[in-house]
Enzyme design. Structure first.
Site, short mmCIF file in Angstrom:
data_model
loop_
_atom_site.label_atom_id
_atom_site.label_comp_id
_atom_site.label_asym_id
_atom_site.label_seq_id
_atom_site.Cartn_x
_atom_site.Cartn_y
_atom_site.Cartn_z
N GLU A 1 -0.19 -1.35 5.59
CA GLU A 1 0.82 -0.92 6.56
C GLU A 1 0.58 0.51 7.02
O GLU A 1 0.82 0.85 8.17
CB GLU A 1 2.22 -1.05 5.97
N ASP B 1 0.84 -1.21 0.00
CA ASP B 1 0.00 0.00 0.00
C ASP B 1 0.87 1.26 0.00
O ASP B 1 2.04 1.23 0.41
CB ASP B 1 -0.97 0.01 1.20
#
Ligand SMILES: [Zn+2]
Length: 410
Positions: free
Chosen positions: A162, A97
């Protein structure tokens, strides 16, 4: 030719493959639903196809259900390179991400189109965390190309989520899958210094504390008729800050600063006018204490000091923990620290030193679950900023270090 020679030769010639993978990944904004995005699924699909085409075909999914995204799940992938014999496996964990581009006016290039200039690749996510992802992939490809089988299994882990707390990433994996063993080596290439000289092994324990104090409102010309919560909070802010020098006084050379910090920060507005003693006053503290001090202990000491202030000013103080995070440090004599240090020394001639940071890496989740891990890479730390970039030379250099570790030729 020695095995490292063969691997290094591949990596020194890997620039076009690096640019190709970075470009493919950057083109798909893998934004979390919290950022108005649709998750990492499409990006993970592209990554998986790319890996399979290059011969990394042993790939497993541990996807986390998430109804907010159109795929209905967040991708967590493990690519395995089988080792010669059982033993401590090497994990390299990167996240797929990215954070939004921010103010687009500050970007000199399109954030979601990788641009190559002067040995650097520019774009959102190229460093955070595609640098770590790509360097781990290149190391694995170098072994495949040289037909080298690693000593023990190598596991490339690509996690989701994350940037928003890892609930659908590493936290999901720790709760729902049995991936890690106690003696595995775990490296998180998601942070570092421009010369690769720092290995992050520990974090301070973090606690954000809200202090809400109620008193008695009155006209400011007759303050004795009321009880002033703002005045009480001024005194309390100093007393709480003083815990640094009076109670939690240990020092640790791992950290910079080397002490616990207890810092009053945010202050909420109270009354709009100057001639009223407010009824309520609220401020916050950001506390980061050395790992030997539990958050509970710090909050208990804060409570004692709040009671003294209540008695002195006739107010009521309420303390609320709005965020806390604590994790044990990775011991410095743990194999991952030693092996990584010697791989860095052998590759770059640098004596990397273990350090602690103020907090906030995914390493804390692993350490809390009982798995030693380190955060390391060679990077300029442009993450989350406009014009984020990565140096191709850093990707190649880090890949050499990872390849050495895979071959246990540190
Ligand atoms: Zn990151």
């Amino acid at each position: 030719m020695s095995s490292t020679d063969a691997v290094f030769k591949f990596l020194d010639a890997a620039e076009s493959a690096i640019i190709d993978l970075e470009t493919s990944l950057t083109a798909i904004p893998a934004l979390a639903p919290e950022s108005g995005g649709d998750g990492e699924w499409k990006k993970a699909e592209v990554l998986e196809r790319w890996l399979r085409a290059k011969g990394l075909t042993n790939i497993e999914h541990f996807d986390a259900p998430d109804a907010r995204v159109s795929a209905g799940k967040r991708p967590n992938l493990v690519a395995t390179i089988k080792g010669r014999e059982p033993g401590a496996r090497l994990w390299i964990m990167a996240h797929t991400d990215v954070v939004p581009e921010g103010d687009r006016g500050q970007w000199q290039t399109d954030p979601f189109q990788a641009v190559i200039k002067g040995g650097k690749i520019y774009g959102r996510g190229v460093e955070d965390n595609q640098q770590g992802l790509v360097s781990s992939v290149m190391a694995a490809l170098a072994l495949l190309d040289a037909k080298l089988v690693p000593e023990h299994d190598v596991k490339l882990l690509f996690v989701a989520d994350e940037e928003f707390g890892s609930v659908y990433g590493i936290q999901y994996l720790l709760a729902n899958a049995t991936l890690f063993a106690k003696d595995d080596l775990i490296i998180i290439p998601d942070g570092g210094k421009p010369d690769g000289s720092e290995i992050n092994t520990a974090e301070k324990n973090i606690c954000w504390l809200k202090v809400r104090t109620t008193g008695k409102q009155c006209h400011a010309s007759v303050p004795d008729d009321g009880a002033n919560p703002f005045l009480a909070n001024c005194d309390l802010a100093v007393r709480l800050h003083d815990m640094e020098t009076e109670v939690f006084t240990d020092r640790s050379p791992l950290f910079s600063p080397d002490r616990s910090t207890i810092t009053p920060t945010k202050k909420e507005a109270n009354v709009p006018n100057i001639n009223t003693v407010p009824a309520e006053d609220i401020f916050y503290l950001d506390m980061r204490v050395l790992p030997q001090y539990k958050v509970k202990l710090v909050v208990a000491e804060a409570g004692k000091r709040a009671r003294l202030v209540e008695a002195k000013y006739g107010v009521t103080v309420n303390l609320e923990v709005v965020m806390e995070n604590e994790s044990p440090p990775t011991p410095l004599d743990t194999p991952v620290v030693g092996l990584l240090r010697s791989a860095i020394k052998a590759t770059c001639g640098i004596d990397a030193r273990p350090i602690g940071i103020g907090g906030g890496t995914v390493g804390a989740y692993l350490r809390n679950a009982g798995f030693d891990c380190v955060v390391w890479s060679t990077q300029d730390e442009t993450m989350h900023a406009p014009n984020e970039y990565t140096k191709i030379a850093n990707i190649i250099g880090d890949a050499k270090v990872f390849a050495r570790l895979m071959l246990r030729q540190a």
